[in-house]
Design an enzyme around this catalytic site. Structure first.
Site, PDB file in Angstrom:
ATOM      1  N   SER A  30       0.835  -1.195   0.000  1.00  0.00           N
ATOM      2  CA  SER A  30       0.000   0.000   0.000  1.00  0.00           C
ATOM      3  C   SER A  30       0.872   1.247   0.000  1.00  0.00           C
ATOM      4  O   SER A  30       1.917   1.283   0.638  1.00  0.00           O
ATOM      5  CB  SER A  30      -0.896   0.012   1.243  1.00  0.00           C
ATOM      6  OG  SER A  30      -1.552   1.248   1.374  1.00  0.00           O
ATOM      7  N   THR A  31       0.432   2.264  -0.737  1.00  0.00           N
ATOM      8  CA  THR A  31       1.061   3.586  -0.674  1.00  0.00           C
ATOM      9  C   THR A  31       0.097   4.584  -0.064  1.00  0.00           C
ATOM     10  O   THR A  31       0.259   5.056   1.053  1.00  0.00           O
ATOM     11  CB  THR A  31       1.503   4.064  -2.071  1.00  0.00           C
ATOM     12  OG1 THR A  31       2.459   3.146  -2.605  1.00  0.00           O
ATOM     13  CG2 THR A  31       2.148   5.457  -1.982  1.00  0.00           C
ATOM     14  N   ARG A  32      -0.979   4.905  -0.799  1.00  0.00           N
ATOM     15  CA  ARG A  32      -1.916   5.933  -0.364  1.00  0.00           C
ATOM     16  C   ARG A  32      -2.620   5.550   0.942  1.00  0.00           C
ATOM     17  O   ARG A  32      -2.738   6.371   1.859  1.00  0.00           O
ATOM     18  CB  ARG A  32      -2.958   6.202  -1.462  1.00  0.00           C
ATOM     19  CG  ARG A  32      -2.442   7.073  -2.594  1.00  0.00           C
ATOM     20  CD  ARG A  32      -3.060   6.706  -3.927  1.00  0.00           C
ATOM     21  NE  ARG A  32      -2.693   5.360  -4.318  1.00  0.00           N
ATOM     22  CZ  ARG A  32      -1.513   5.037  -4.876  1.00  0.00           C
ATOM     23  NH1 ARG A  32      -0.621   5.976  -5.097  1.00  0.00           N
ATOM     24  NH2 ARG A  32      -1.237   3.796  -5.203  1.00  0.00           N
ATOM     25  N   THR A  33      -3.092   4.319   1.039  1.00  0.00           N
ATOM     26  CA  THR A  33      -3.845   3.918   2.227  1.00  0.00           C
ATOM     27  C   THR A  33      -2.967   3.953   3.470  1.00  0.00           C
ATOM     28  O   THR A  33      -3.379   4.446   4.529  1.00  0.00           O
ATOM     29  CB  THR A  33      -4.449   2.522   2.026  1.00  0.00           C
ATOM     30  OG1 THR A  33      -5.205   2.495   0.805  1.00  0.00           O
ATOM     31  CG2 THR A  33      -5.358   2.158   3.183  1.00  0.00           C
ATOM     32  N   ARG A  86      -6.178  -4.318   5.725  1.00  0.00           N
ATOM     33  CA  ARG A  86      -6.090  -4.463   4.268  1.00  0.00           C
ATOM     34  C   ARG A  86      -5.755  -5.921   3.999  1.00  0.00           C
ATOM     35  O   ARG A  86      -4.636  -6.379   4.271  1.00  0.00           O
ATOM     36  CB  ARG A  86      -5.003  -3.530   3.725  1.00  0.00           C
ATOM     37  CG  ARG A  86      -4.878  -3.459   2.215  1.00  0.00           C
ATOM     38  CD  ARG A  86      -3.782  -2.448   1.854  1.00  0.00           C
ATOM     39  NE  ARG A  86      -3.548  -2.325   0.445  1.00  0.00           N
ATOM     40  CZ  ARG A  86      -4.126  -1.432  -0.346  1.00  0.00           C
ATOM     41  NH1 ARG A  86      -4.996  -0.574   0.158  1.00  0.00           N
ATOM     42  NH2 ARG A  86      -3.851  -1.369  -1.635  1.00  0.00           N
ATOM     43  N   HIS A 136     -13.964  -1.541  -1.106  1.00  0.00           N
ATOM     44  CA  HIS A 136     -12.912  -0.547  -0.825  1.00  0.00           C
ATOM     45  C   HIS A 136     -13.596   0.776  -0.446  1.00  0.00           C
ATOM     46  O   HIS A 136     -13.549   1.762  -1.182  1.00  0.00           O
ATOM     47  CB  HIS A 136     -12.032  -0.354  -2.054  1.00  0.00           C
ATOM     48  CG  HIS A 136     -10.695   0.267  -1.766  1.00  0.00           C
ATOM     49  ND1 HIS A 136     -10.370   0.827  -0.551  1.00  0.00           N
ATOM     50  CD2 HIS A 136      -9.595   0.420  -2.554  1.00  0.00           C
ATOM     51  CE1 HIS A 136      -9.139   1.285  -0.603  1.00  0.00           C
ATOM     52  NE2 HIS A 136      -8.641   1.056  -1.800  1.00  0.00           N
ATOM     53  N   GLN A 169     -11.769   4.426  -0.428  1.00  0.00           N
ATOM     54  CA  GLN A 169     -11.462   5.026  -1.735  1.00  0.00           C
ATOM     55  C   GLN A 169     -12.660   5.787  -2.281  1.00  0.00           C
ATOM     56  O   GLN A 169     -12.532   6.909  -2.778  1.00  0.00           O
ATOM     57  CB  GLN A 169     -11.047   3.945  -2.727  1.00  0.00           C
ATOM     58  CG  GLN A 169     -10.760   4.473  -4.127  1.00  0.00           C
ATOM     59  CD  GLN A 169      -9.592   5.433  -4.155  1.00  0.00           C
ATOM     60  OE1 GLN A 169      -8.503   5.099  -3.710  1.00  0.00           O
ATOM     61  NE2 GLN A 169      -9.808   6.643  -4.669  1.00  0.00           N
ATOM     62  N   ASN A 188     -13.091  -4.166  -6.402  1.00  0.00           N
ATOM     63  CA  ASN A 188     -13.616  -3.648  -5.143  1.00  0.00           C
ATOM     64  C   ASN A 188     -14.010  -2.177  -5.184  1.00  0.00           C
ATOM     65  O   ASN A 188     -15.000  -1.771  -4.559  1.00  0.00           O
ATOM     66  CB  ASN A 188     -12.620  -3.916  -4.008  1.00  0.00           C
ATOM     67  CG  ASN A 188     -11.190  -3.577  -4.384  1.00  0.00           C
ATOM     68  OD1 ASN A 188     -10.920  -2.702  -5.204  1.00  0.00           O
ATOM     69  ND2 ASN A 188     -10.247  -4.288  -3.775  1.00  0.00           N
ATOM     70  N   ASP A 231      -9.905   1.572 -13.230  1.00  0.00           N
ATOM     71  CA  ASP A 231      -9.090   0.998 -12.152  1.00  0.00           C
ATOM     72  C   ASP A 231      -8.201  -0.059 -12.791  1.00  0.00           C
ATOM     73  O   ASP A 231      -8.270  -0.302 -14.009  1.00  0.00           O
ATOM     74  CB  ASP A 231     -10.015   0.402 -11.076  1.00  0.00           C
ATOM     75  CG  ASP A 231      -9.277   0.002  -9.807  1.00  0.00           C
ATOM     76  OD1 ASP A 231      -8.068   0.241  -9.718  1.00  0.00           O
ATOM     77  OD2 ASP A 231      -9.929  -0.562  -8.902  1.00  0.00           O
ATOM     78  N   SER A 284      -5.531  -7.049 -10.648  1.00  0.00           N
ATOM     79  CA  SER A 284      -5.369  -6.804  -9.227  1.00  0.00           C
ATOM     80  C   SER A 284      -4.283  -7.704  -8.651  1.00  0.00           C
ATOM     81  O   SER A 284      -3.878  -8.699  -9.271  1.00  0.00           O
ATOM     82  CB  SER A 284      -6.685  -7.053  -8.484  1.00  0.00           C
ATOM     83  OG  SER A 284      -7.690  -6.171  -8.940  1.00  0.00           O
ATOM     84  N   MET A 285      -3.795  -7.332  -7.439  1.00  0.00           N
ATOM     85  CA  MET A 285      -2.812  -8.170  -6.755  1.00  0.00           C
ATOM     86  C   MET A 285      -3.384  -9.568  -6.569  1.00  0.00           C
ATOM     87  O   MET A 285      -4.514  -9.735  -6.115  1.00  0.00           O
ATOM     88  CB  MET A 285      -2.439  -7.551  -5.406  1.00  0.00           C
ATOM     89  CG  MET A 285      -1.510  -6.360  -5.520  1.00  0.00           C
ATOM     90  SD  MET A 285      -1.014  -5.672  -3.913  1.00  0.00           S
ATOM     91  CE  MET A 285      -2.432  -4.642  -3.550  1.00  0.00           C
ATOM     92  N   CYS A 344      -8.009   5.373  -8.986  1.00  0.00           N
ATOM     93  CA  CYS A 344      -7.601   5.244  -7.580  1.00  0.00           C
ATOM     94  C   CYS A 344      -6.100   5.067  -7.415  1.00  0.00           C
ATOM     95  O   CYS A 344      -5.592   5.189  -6.289  1.00  0.00           O
ATOM     96  CB  CYS A 344      -8.357   4.103  -6.916  1.00  0.00           C
ATOM     97  SG  CYS A 344      -7.898   2.470  -7.534  1.00  0.00           S
ATOM     98  N   LEU A 345      -5.369   4.766  -8.496  1.00  0.00           N
ATOM     99  CA  LEU A 345      -3.921   4.553  -8.468  1.00  0.00           C
ATOM    100  C   LEU A 345      -3.569   3.262  -7.717  1.00  0.00           C
ATOM    101  O   LEU A 345      -4.338   2.829  -6.873  1.00  0.00           O
ATOM    102  CB  LEU A 345      -3.198   5.745  -7.842  1.00  0.00           C
ATOM    103  CG  LEU A 345      -3.466   7.119  -8.452  1.00  0.00           C
ATOM    104  CD1 LEU A 345      -2.658   8.191  -7.708  1.00  0.00           C
ATOM    105  CD2 LEU A 345      -3.155   7.147  -9.927  1.00  0.00           C
ATOM    106  N   ARG A 401      -7.588  10.854   0.243  1.00  0.00           N
ATOM    107  CA  ARG A 401      -7.600   9.609   1.014  1.00  0.00           C
ATOM    108  C   ARG A 401      -7.306   9.910   2.486  1.00  0.00           C
ATOM    109  O   ARG A 401      -7.857   9.276   3.389  1.00  0.00           O
ATOM    110  CB  ARG A 401      -6.561   8.630   0.465  1.00  0.00           C
ATOM    111  CG  ARG A 401      -6.809   8.115  -0.945  1.00  0.00           C
ATOM    112  CD  ARG A 401      -8.097   7.320  -1.051  1.00  0.00           C
ATOM    113  NE  ARG A 401      -8.158   6.243  -0.073  1.00  0.00           N
ATOM    114  CZ  ARG A 401      -7.490   5.089  -0.158  1.00  0.00           C
ATOM    115  NH1 ARG A 401      -6.713   4.859  -1.202  1.00  0.00           N
ATOM    116  NH2 ARG A 401      -7.625   4.164   0.771  1.00  0.00           N
TER     117      ARG A 401
END
Length: 386
Positions: free
Chosen positions: A76-79, A127, A154, A157, A217, A281, A285-286, A323-324, A350
């Site tokens: 995670s970066t933003r979260t 998360r 999510h 977001q 999500n 988006d 996804s991961m 959302c990046l 965020r």
């Protein structure tokens, strides 16, 4: 004893409660920014460098001497940055607990971890991978659990997206003849019970929102939220069932009575027709890296570009959100870095919406006790235009 409040999805809240959070986030942002700004010295005096700054209203200190566990099993970066900085502003401390840092999933069960962490911290921001994981955490935690991201939802977001749209409401101005809705003239302040005079959250007219991409999500929380706030949502994803809303999400739409309000198509040009806002988006996804080649093939033609939106008939002044992190196959540079893009104000927000949730859910335990159908003075939820 008060029941422990948890938040898994915005589907758990009424439209009024969602709007309350956005208003509260706007308030916290306006009261916090002056504290974060450089304090200018009075001109001409070196001693003035040490003068006290003018009196400022303190942000809520509901997390004073409290600890919040950031239980992250995914990168995670933003979260993460938003959660850590928001906790500090609320007077607390955030403990980042990555999957390499604790026994969770190695020598200890979710149930036991939830009880132990909840016995030492005042909130858990989780998360996770499968949504069932965060549901189990909430089932056994003695403190509130907030979904930072799961396979299905999510919520933080989408709240940031909504705050960004309200703050940029002037970009979506329209006459009654164009939209069927005439926004009320904004006033400098509004009175919110218990908070005094606050900067007013700009009203937002009903928007047509196009989502182009995988049913992931972020989209799921958009689906259960936007129609209830008066906005129209149009989705483009491939015909394959795995790219459409899964049954648990569709069941929530049915439960909320808004499943018929969702327009779904496989043609991205059809989806963006009449759009005020275009959103996409990640397509991969991961955890889906093994499917990359097939997914890129299935989403061929879905890249958001000026040409796509022009051919589809989006509004001339349409705006873009993501959302990046972003990949170029999802949206080209012209749109992503151009004047239509709101992605970086969206990322900044965020922090403020997570701060609002931490204050209400972890600090005060009153998020779910807010009046479910009552908004602050002057605030309204518009009806969707036909």
């Amino acid at each position: 004893m008060r029941p422990v409040p948890h938040l898994m999805s915005l589907a758990d809240l009424t439209a009024a409660q969602i709007h309350w959070i956005i208003i509260h986030a706007h308030y916290l942002k306006q009261t916090s920014l002056p504290w974060l700004a450089p304090q200018a010295a009075a001109p001409g005096t070196s001693a003035a460098l040490y003068k006290k700054p003018p009196p400022l209203r303190m942000p809520s200190q509901s997390l004073f001497n409290k600890s919040i566990a950031l239980l992250f099993s995914k990168r995670s970066t933003r979260t993460r940055v938003a959660a850590e900085t928001a906790t500090v502003l609320l007077g607390g401390r955030a403990l980042f607990l990555g999957r390499e840092d604790i026994q969770l999933g190695v020598n200890e069960s979710l149930r036991d971890s939830a009880r132990v962490i909840g016995g030492m911290c005042e909130g858990i921001f989780a998360r996770v991978g499968a949504h069932e994981e965060i549901e189990e955490l909430a089932q056994h935690s003695p403190v509130p659990v907030l979904n930072a991201l799961s396979s299905l939802w999510h919520p933080t977001q989408v709240l940031a997206d909504l705050l960004t749209l309200h703050e940029h409401a002037q970009l979506f101005s329209a006459t009654p003849n164009e939209s069927g809705f005439a926004p009320s003239a904004p006033t400098p302040t509004q009175h919110v019970r218990g908070k005094g005079k606050l900067p007013r959250l700009p009203p937002l007219r009903p928007l047509t929102v196009a989502y182009v991409g995988d049913s992931a999500n972020v989209l799921h929380d958009m689906l259960v939220t936007y129609p209830r706030l008066g906005h129209t949502i149009r989705v483009a994803s491939p015909e394959n069932e795995k790219y459409r809303a899964p049954k648990p999400v569709w069941d929530r739409l049915v439960q909320l009575g808004i499943e018929k309000d969702i327009f779904w198509t496989a043609d991205p040009r059809e989806a963006v027709h009449g759009a005020d806002l275009v959103v996409t988006d990640t397509w991969i996804s991961m955890g889906q890296e093994a499917e990359k080649e097939q997914r890129l093939k299935d989403f061929q033609g879905y890249q958001v570009t000026e040409q796509l939106c022009r051919e589809g008939g989006a509004k001339p002044d349409w705006k873009f959100m993501h959302c990046l992190p972003r990949k170029e196959h999802e949206v080209d540079d012209e749109v992503f870095y151009g004047p239509r893009s709101l992605v970086f104000p969206e990322a900044d927000n965020r922090k403020w919406t997570i701060m609002a949730l931490f204050d209400l859910l972890f600090g005060k335990w009153d998020l779910l006790e807010q009046k479910k159908d009552i908004l602050p003075d002057g605030a309204t939820i518009p009806k969707a235009s036909s």
